[in-house]
Design an enzyme around this catalytic site. Structure first.
Site, PDB file in Angstrom:
ATOM      1  N   GLY A 145      -5.440   2.751   1.311  1.00 24.76           N
ATOM      2  CA  GLY A 145      -4.659   1.701   0.696  1.00 24.76           C
ATOM      3  C   GLY A 145      -3.175   1.949   0.921  1.00 24.76           C
ATOM      4  O   GLY A 145      -2.748   3.068   1.219  1.00 24.76           O
ATOM      5  N   CYS A 146      -2.369   0.901   0.765  1.00 21.23           N
ATOM      6  CA  CYS A 146      -0.935   1.037   1.028  1.00 21.23           C
ATOM      7  C   CYS A 146      -0.253   1.942   0.008  1.00 21.23           C
ATOM      8  O   CYS A 146       0.539   2.817   0.376  1.00 21.23           O
ATOM      9  CB  CYS A 146      -0.271  -0.332   1.075  1.00 21.23           C
ATOM     10  SG  CYS A 146      -0.643  -1.410  -0.333  1.00 21.23           S
TER      11      CYS A 146
END
Length: 346
Positions: A145-146
């Site tokens: 995920g970012c």
């Protein structure tokens, strides 16, 4: 080597960023592009910035349309990748930018996502210890995920050393593209401009178990993470401010020298992580459009805490760039191929 690469979810923000990078990749031939509600439309209608691909028609997302490619990049909402990936051949490299295969703990997945756990794939964060060896030759990759990319790279050397106690506080700001392209009232320009708001407060954000997983693996013990994400009035970028209490062996007065030595050693040979010079702080503008993460550290002697700050572009290093970087490693290509190091400014 010329690779035939398909992109599922090409009409979304992540899919568009993947295509921007692949269009400059010297070893890639872009194949099928798929969408959902936009199937049948020319790509230029939904991704007008991609002029070189504007006339390509978006197909339906299915195993049949994706069959026959060397690589399939999935830029789909969580819960949609597992079934599709199961229909693609084991000889096809499948890189999932969604959440379906990131978590190792089935209970954590079920708690945060409410469905059965689909499994765990090699984790596409090459900078994590041992990750490159696991990615080499892999045919299935889960892109982080970012937020976990930003936070993990901010804190990783501090936990592997270890310099800090296993209790972390993170406050991070993200641009609105992190919420995807689906229309939502709270993401309207009139709601976002000139305002910042928290969300997922109190451990409710779905990236929390991934943060715990990564930092616990780095530390070799369970790490608790208090994570508060905020929505910033900008299209893209993440600024993560992370802090943890120093271990007793780190002197708060003068401890910054020790901390910087650890971080400099950890990131000296990393092509996409830059520890900034003393006194220079990360900014989202400096990494816009790049696959680079900027990191800075400070010691608060009164509180005996280490503060680690990172900035990245959530759509590039936080998603699409991480996918292409991992793809390159899996296929034995130079890791930096097709990936921009420099940002776009002003």
């Amino acid at each position: 080597m010329t690779l035939r690469v398909a992109v599922a979810g090409a009409s979304g923000y992540a899919g568009g960023e993947i295509l921007r990078l692949l269009a400059s990749h010297p070893e890639v031939d872009i194949g099928t592009l798929t969408g959902h509600s936009s199937a049948g439309l020319p790509l230029g209608r939904v991704q007008p910035q991609l002029s070189a691909l504007a006339d390509r028609t978006l197909a339906e997302t299915s195993a049949d349309t994706l069959h026959g490619h060397d690589v399939v990049l999935l830029a789909l909402p969580h819960g949609q990748s597992a079934a599709l990936a199961g229909q693609l051949g084991a000889d096809t490299l499948v890189v999932d930018c969604g959440a379906d295969f990131r978590l190792r703990d089935p209970a954590a997945w079920t708690h945060f996502y409410g469905t059965a756990h689909a499994g765990t794939w090699p984790y596409g964060l090459p900078e994590f210890p041992g990750a490159r060896d696991e990615l080499k030759g892999a045919t299935r990759i889960a892109v982080p995920g970012c937020y976990p990319t930003a936070v993990t790279l901010a804190l990783l050397p501090a936990h592997t050393a270890p310099l800090v106690e296993p209790e972390v506080v993170v406050v991070a700001a993200s641009g609105t593209s992190g919420a995807g392209r689906t229309a939502k009232p709270h993401l309207l320009g009139a709601e976002v401009m000139g305002s910042m708001t928290p969300y997922g407060v109190g451990g409710g954000h779905r990236h929390t178990p991934e943060l715990v997983q990564n930092l616990s693996l780095a530390a070799g013990e369970h790490v608790t993470v208090s994570f508060t994400p905020t929505l910033a009035p900008m299209p893209r970028g993440i600024l993560a401010t992370c802090s943890a209490r120093l271990r007793p062996h780190v002197a708060p007065d003068g401890g910054l020298d020790e901390v910087r030595e650890v971080f400099e050693a950890a990131y000296a040979d990393e092509p996409f992580v830059r520890l900034l010079p003393r006194g220079q702080w990360p900014s989202t503008a400096a990494v816009l459009g790049s696959n680079t993460v900027h990191v800075q550290v400070a010691v608060d002697p009164a509180a005996r805490r280490l503060i680690c700050v990172s900035a990245l572009d959530n759509l590039t290093k936080g998603t699409a760039g991480g996918a292409v970087q991992s793809m390159n490693i899996a296929l034995g290509l130079p890791e930096e191929l097709g990936l921009p190091v420099n940002g776009v400014a002003p």
